[in-house]
Design a protein around this motif. Structure first.
Motif, PDB file in Angstrom:
ATOM      1  N   LEU A   8       3.209  18.274  -8.344  1.00 55.07           N
ATOM      2  CA  LEU A   8       3.861  17.756  -7.153  1.00 55.07           C
ATOM      3  C   LEU A   8       2.950  16.725  -6.505  1.00 55.07           C
ATOM      4  CD1 LEU A   8       6.255  17.997  -5.142  1.00 55.07           C
ATOM      5  CD2 LEU A   8       4.898  19.692  -3.906  1.00 55.07           C
ATOM      6  N   HIS A   9       3.410  15.500  -6.375  1.00 56.68           N
ATOM      7  CA  HIS A   9       2.644  14.419  -5.754  1.00 56.68           C
ATOM      8  C   HIS A   9       3.087  14.250  -4.309  1.00 56.68           C
ATOM      9  CE1 HIS A   9       0.868  12.735  -9.559  1.00 56.68           C
ATOM     10  NE2 HIS A   9       1.896  13.400 -10.067  1.00 56.68           N
ATOM     11  N   LYS A  10       2.107  14.125  -3.411  1.00 56.98           N
ATOM     12  CA  LYS A  10       2.443  13.896  -2.011  1.00 56.98           C
ATOM     13  C   LYS A  10       3.078  12.523  -1.828  1.00 56.98           C
ATOM     14  CE  LYS A  10      -1.073  16.956  -0.039  1.00 56.98           C
ATOM     15  NZ  LYS A  10      -2.259  17.034   0.853  1.00 56.98           N
ATOM     16  N   THR A  11       2.527  11.524  -2.513  1.00 57.10           N
ATOM     17  CA  THR A  11       3.047  10.156  -2.453  1.00 57.10           C
ATOM     18  C   THR A  11       3.116   9.584  -3.857  1.00 57.10           C
ATOM     19  OG1 THR A  11       0.806   9.258  -2.150  1.00 57.10           O
ATOM     20  CG2 THR A  11       2.082   9.761  -0.141  1.00 57.10           C
ATOM     21  N   PRO A  12       3.888   8.538  -4.078  1.00 56.05           N
ATOM     22  CA  PRO A  12       3.908   7.899  -5.397  1.00 56.05           C
ATOM     23  C   PRO A  12       2.508   7.470  -5.819  1.00 56.05           C
ATOM     24  CG  PRO A  12       5.709   7.081  -4.060  1.00 56.05           C
ATOM     25  CD  PRO A  12       4.861   7.924  -3.156  1.00 56.05           C
ATOM     26  N   PRO A  13       2.111   7.676  -7.077  1.00 57.44           N
ATOM     27  CA  PRO A  13       0.739   7.387  -7.516  1.00 57.44           C
ATOM     28  C   PRO A  13       0.376   5.905  -7.521  1.00 57.44           C
ATOM     29  CG  PRO A  13       2.116   8.057  -9.365  1.00 57.44           C
ATOM     30  CD  PRO A  13       2.916   8.305  -8.135  1.00 57.44           C
ATOM     31  N   ASP A  14       1.367   5.002  -7.521  1.00 58.39           N
ATOM     32  CA  ASP A  14       1.100   3.557  -7.514  1.00 58.39           C
ATOM     33  C   ASP A  14       0.203   3.121  -8.663  1.00 58.39           C
ATOM     34  OD1 ASP A  14       2.214   1.725  -5.360  1.00 58.39           O
ATOM     35  OD2 ASP A  14       1.683   3.467  -4.162  1.00 58.39           O
ATOM     36  N   GLY A  15       0.391   3.692  -9.810  1.00 55.99           N
ATOM     37  CA  GLY A  15      -0.405   3.298 -10.969  1.00 55.99           C
ATOM     38  C   GLY A  15      -0.353   4.373 -12.030  1.00 55.99           C
ATOM     39  N   GLY A  16      -1.388   4.435 -12.871  1.00 46.54           N
ATOM     40  CA  GLY A  16      -1.434   5.438 -13.931  1.00 46.54           C
ATOM     41  C   GLY A  16      -0.268   5.287 -14.886  1.00 46.54           C
ATOM     42  N   TRP A  17       0.420   6.409 -15.126  1.00 43.60           N
ATOM     43  CA  TRP A  17       1.574   6.369 -16.028  1.00 43.60           C
ATOM     44  C   TRP A  17       2.699   5.516 -15.442  1.00 43.60           C
ATOM     45  CZ3 TRP A  17       1.832   7.607 -20.954  1.00 43.60           C
ATOM     46  CH2 TRP A  17       3.090   7.668 -21.567  1.00 43.60           C
ATOM     47  N   GLY A  18       2.613   5.217 -14.162  1.00 45.91           N
ATOM     48  CA  GLY A  18       3.621   4.365 -13.532  1.00 45.91           C
ATOM     49  C   GLY A  18       3.761   3.018 -14.213  1.00 45.91           C
ATOM     50  N   TRP A  19       2.661   2.491 -14.742  1.00 47.40           N
ATOM     51  CA  TRP A  19       2.750   1.192 -15.430  1.00 47.40           C
ATOM     52  C   TRP A  19       3.487   1.317 -16.753  1.00 47.40           C
ATOM     53  CZ3 TRP A  19       2.353  -2.530 -12.342  1.00 47.40           C
ATOM     54  CH2 TRP A  19       1.436  -2.516 -11.284  1.00 47.40           C
ATOM     55  N   MET A  20       3.418   2.496 -17.387  1.00 44.20           N
ATOM     56  CA  MET A  20       4.220   2.720 -18.584  1.00 44.20           C
ATOM     57  C   MET A  20       5.702   2.809 -18.220  1.00 44.20           C
ATOM     58  SD  MET A  20       2.142   2.627 -21.044  1.00 44.20           S
ATOM     59  CE  MET A  20       3.240   3.161 -22.350  1.00 44.20           C
ATOM     60  N   ILE A  21       5.986   3.366 -17.031  1.00 47.42           N
ATOM     61  CA  ILE A  21       7.368   3.400 -16.549  1.00 47.42           C
ATOM     62  C   ILE A  21       7.871   1.980 -16.335  1.00 47.42           C
ATOM     63  CG2 ILE A  21       8.880   4.171 -14.692  1.00 47.42           C
ATOM     64  CD1 ILE A  21       7.832   6.452 -16.411  1.00 47.42           C
ATOM     65  N   VAL A  22       7.023   1.114 -15.770  1.00 47.78           N
ATOM     66  CA  VAL A  22       7.389  -0.293 -15.555  1.00 47.78           C
ATOM     67  C   VAL A  22       7.685  -0.972 -16.888  1.00 47.78           C
ATOM     68  CG1 VAL A  22       6.524  -2.543 -14.794  1.00 47.78           C
ATOM     69  CG2 VAL A  22       6.147  -0.522 -13.372  1.00 47.78           C
ATOM     70  N   PHE A 138       6.004   4.128  -7.461  1.00 47.48           N
ATOM     71  CA  PHE A 138       5.339   3.078  -6.684  1.00 47.48           C
ATOM     72  C   PHE A 138       5.814   3.063  -5.245  1.00 47.48           C
ATOM     73  CE2 PHE A 138       4.693   1.673 -10.992  1.00 47.48           C
ATOM     74  CZ  PHE A 138       3.442   1.093 -10.972  1.00 47.48           C
ATOM     75  N   GLU A 139       4.902   2.752  -4.326  1.00 47.33           N
ATOM     76  CA  GLU A 139       5.227   2.569  -2.920  1.00 47.33           C
ATOM     77  C   GLU A 139       4.550   1.310  -2.374  1.00 47.33           C
ATOM     78  OE1 GLU A 139       6.801   2.530   0.551  1.00 47.33           O
ATOM     79  OE2 GLU A 139       7.390   3.971  -0.967  1.00 47.33           O
ATOM     80  N   LYS A 140       3.214   1.252  -2.416  1.00 42.30           N
ATOM     81  CA  LYS A 140       2.496   0.098  -1.869  1.00 42.30           C
ATOM     82  C   LYS A 140       2.789  -1.176  -2.660  1.00 42.30           C
ATOM     83  CE  LYS A 140      -1.352   2.842  -0.046  1.00 42.30           C
ATOM     84  NZ  LYS A 140      -2.812   3.111  -0.120  1.00 42.30           N
ATOM     85  N   ARG A 141       2.897  -1.043  -3.962  1.00 45.20           N
ATOM     86  CA  ARG A 141       3.161  -2.206  -4.827  1.00 45.20           C
ATOM     87  C   ARG A 141       4.556  -2.134  -5.430  1.00 45.20           C
ATOM     88  NH1 ARG A 141      -2.370  -1.930  -8.300  1.00 45.20           N
ATOM     89  NH2 ARG A 141      -1.958   0.306  -8.029  1.00 45.20           N
ATOM     90  N   LYS A 142       5.498  -1.613  -4.658  1.00 45.10           N
ATOM     91  CA  LYS A 142       6.850  -1.396  -5.166  1.00 45.10           C
ATOM     92  C   LYS A 142       7.539  -2.697  -5.551  1.00 45.10           C
ATOM     93  CE  LYS A 142       9.474   1.705  -3.206  1.00 45.10           C
ATOM     94  NZ  LYS A 142      10.384   2.379  -2.244  1.00 45.10           N
ATOM     95  N   ALA A 143       7.477  -3.723  -4.672  1.00 39.16           N
ATOM     96  CA  ALA A 143       8.162  -4.986  -4.961  1.00 39.16           C
ATOM     97  C   ALA A 143       7.586  -5.659  -6.203  1.00 39.16           C
ATOM     98  CB  ALA A 143       8.085  -5.922  -3.754  1.00 39.16           C
ATOM     99  N   LEU A 144       6.255  -5.615  -6.358  1.00 41.38           N
ATOM    100  CA  LEU A 144       5.628  -6.197  -7.543  1.00 41.38           C
ATOM    101  C   LEU A 144       6.046  -5.441  -8.803  1.00 41.38           C
ATOM    102  CD1 LEU A 144       3.648  -8.116  -8.936  1.00 41.38           C
ATOM    103  CD2 LEU A 144       1.804  -6.509  -8.379  1.00 41.38           C
ATOM    104  N   ALA A 145       6.024  -4.101  -8.728  1.00 45.34           N
ATOM    105  CA  ALA A 145       6.432  -3.292  -9.884  1.00 45.34           C
ATOM    106  C   ALA A 145       7.871  -3.590 -10.274  1.00 45.34           C
ATOM    107  CB  ALA A 145       6.260  -1.799  -9.568  1.00 45.34           C
ATOM    108  N   TYR A 146       8.760  -3.692  -9.272  1.00 45.18           N
ATOM    109  CA  TYR A 146      10.150  -4.029  -9.559  1.00 45.18           C
ATOM    110  C   TYR A 146      10.273  -5.449 -10.087  1.00 45.18           C
ATOM    111  CZ  TYR A 146      12.618   0.114  -7.929  1.00 45.18           C
ATOM    112  OH  TYR A 146      13.132   1.380  -7.826  1.00 45.18           O
ATOM    113  N   GLY A 147       9.450  -6.352  -9.565  1.00 41.16           N
ATOM    114  CA  GLY A 147       9.494  -7.732 -10.053  1.00 41.16           C
ATOM    115  C   GLY A 147       9.175  -7.812 -11.536  1.00 41.16           C
ATOM    116  N   ILE A 148       8.138  -7.063 -11.945  1.00 41.33           N
ATOM    117  CA  ILE A 148       7.769  -7.050 -13.369  1.00 41.33           C
ATOM    118  C   ILE A 148       8.855  -6.373 -14.195  1.00 41.33           C
ATOM    119  CG2 ILE A 148       6.098  -6.176 -15.041  1.00 41.33           C
ATOM    120  CD1 ILE A 148       3.973  -6.365 -12.821  1.00 41.33           C
ATOM    121  N   ALA A 149       9.343  -5.228 -13.713  1.00 39.54           N
ATOM    122  CA  ALA A 149      10.356  -4.489 -14.470  1.00 39.54           C
ATOM    123  C   ALA A 149      11.646  -5.277 -14.614  1.00 39.54           C
ATOM    124  CB  ALA A 149      10.626  -3.141 -13.790  1.00 39.54           C
TER     125      ALA A 149
END
Length: 460
Positions: A8-22, A138-149
């Motif tokens: 259980l994550h308190k907040t989105p990790p903003d990285g790690g496996w998240g970049w594989m999700i992107v 993602f939260e802090k870099r959400k727009a960038l992550a969505y931009g790449i995806a």
């Protein structure tokens, strides 16, 4: 057991496996939205082979888009109640099967069913769950992550447009569809990358224990449901539908969806009608696609900056309005040299607002409801996507040129921008008078947390 061990994550990790999700979401957009755009390259081939008019042929592209958006809530449901991995893998199988079966088409009606309904349903099961997963990580870099995806739509169009044209020339449209079917099967690989994640916000919206009577047959996300009445968690999933901000945003999507589809469908046929060669027409789609990538990433990065983060809404409506303005100028562009700037401008602003759609939606409904909200958002795109290309085709058949079709498309997108702008202004006007009354009041009020006025003291 897997779901019980999930951290259980308190907040989105903003990285790690998240970049594989992107990366996974990037290839999902390549295999869904880019392939859908490239279907317009088959337009002339279908029209010539089946000897049909513009309106009837345009229904193929319309049904693909409509099925993708109309069935988006099904994709959200599968993602919420089973897993994102199951939804995307199943969608990949259906979409690939639809394209392969389309290569054996003997009529337009056959293509309506295979290329339109079956492939569109497969894309629907993949698209919204993959996009929602990015918002989970993602939260802090959400727009960038969505931009790449979301740039997968642009780069996919850039690469696939000339490749599809070459495949048609070498193997005919049947062979090209067969090869595309094999390519789209890679959605199954993308689905395997979508590792689930549980956020603290999810546990607040969907508590594991709420009522003493729990049914083990309910899904993990919906442990508080009762089969004697409508599922409680389903109501919780869609409570955002009553928010005024979401209602306005939803209405604006109807006009946006109507306006954005015809330019992609008719850019190649229009280019051919003004004397542009087949290769140059396909190259225009490639330019549009590569600039779309620039718009996705740069606009996503810029709107993630602190000074613009709170103005994402305004950036979104500006991008939509400028995209509509580009459409108004398209009928006067009658050569390849003039159509290139159109592809650049239209592609950039298209990429800009597309990258912000999930971000704006998430800002309105919250991360925990993003998957369900995106299902509704894409569902709202369905009817305009279904009707806009055939209406534009009917206008072309009736008037003999593309002017009316492109003007209607442009004005629709501009109206979407104006609607959002007026809503923003009205919302600000409603807030300002209240603030003015408080500041100019001659009465000092001490208000407790329950909203009651404790005492009134005149200011000397």
């Amino acid at each position: 057991m897997t779901q019980e061990k999930r951290s259980l994550h308190k907040t989105p990790p903003d990285g790690g496996w998240g970049w594989m999700i992107v990366i996974g979401c990037f290839f999902v957009t390549v295999c869904t939205r880019a392939v859908t755009r490239c279907i317009s390259i088959f337009f002339v081939e279908f029209q010539s082979y089946f000897a049909q008019d513009y309106a009837r042929t345009a229904w193929i592209h319309s049904i693909v888009d409509c099925s993708t958006m109309l069935c988006a809530p099904i994709g959200s449901y599968v993602s919420n109640h089973f897993s994102c991995q199951v939804g995307i893998i199943l969608g990949g199988v259906l979409a690939s099967t639809g394209l392969v079966l389309s290569s054996f088409a003997t009529s337009l009606e056959y293509l309506y069913l295979t290329l339109g309904v079956l492939t569109g349903l497969g894309f629907a099961l993949c698209y919204s769950p993959a996009i929602a997963m990015v918002g989970k990580y993602f939260e802090k870099r959400k727009a960038l992550a969505y931009g790449i995806a979301m740039s997968g739509s642009g780069i996919g169009t850039f690469i696939l447009a000339p490749v599809v044209q070459l495949l048609i020339e070498q193997f005919s449209w049947r062979g090209a569809l067969l090869i595309l079917g094999g390519f789209v099967s890679n959605l199954c690989v993308c689905g395997a990358l979508m590792r689930p994640i549980s956020l603290k916000e999810d546990s607040l919206h969907y508590p594991l224990k709420r009522e003493p009577q729990l049914d083990s047959s309910c899904s993990p996300l919906c442990q508080d449901c009762s089969h004697k009445k409508l599922c409680y968690c389903t109501t919780k999933e869609y409570h955002f539908l009553l928010k005024p901000k979401f209602i306005i945003l939803a209405v604006s999507f109807l006009f946006l969806a109507y306006g954005c589809s015809p330019p992609f469908v008719y850019l190649v046929p229009y280019s051919l009608s003004v004397g542009v060669s087949h290769q140059e027409a396909a190259f225009l789609m490639s330019i549009l696609g590569i600039v779309d990538i620039v718009g996705n990433i740069t606009f996503g990065w810029v709107t993630d900056r602190r000074f613009l983060k709170k103005h994402r809404y305004c950036c979104y409506l500006i991008a939509v309005g400028l995209d509509g303005l580009c459409c108004l100028f398209l009928p006067i562009l009658t050569c390849f040299q003039l159509l290139v700037p159109f592809s650049v401008m239209f592609g950039y602003f298209d990429g800009a607002y597309v990258a912000l759609i999930p971000v704006i939606t998430g800002d309105v409904v919250g991360t925990s409801n993003l998957s369900s909200a995106l299902g509704v958002v894409f569902f709202l795109h369905a009817v305009p996507y279904l009707l806009s290309p055939p209406i534009a085709g009917w206008l072309v058949d009736t008037t003999g040129d593309y002017t009316a079709a492109f003007l209607l498309s442009g004005f629709s997108m501009i109206f979407c921008s104006i609607l959002l702008g007026l809503a923003k202004i009205i919302n600000r006007i409603k807030k300002n008078p209240q603030a003015t009354v408080v500041r100019s009041s001659d009465i000092k009020q001490e208000v407790w947390t329950n909203g009651d006025v404790s005492c009134l003291n005149a200011i000397s």
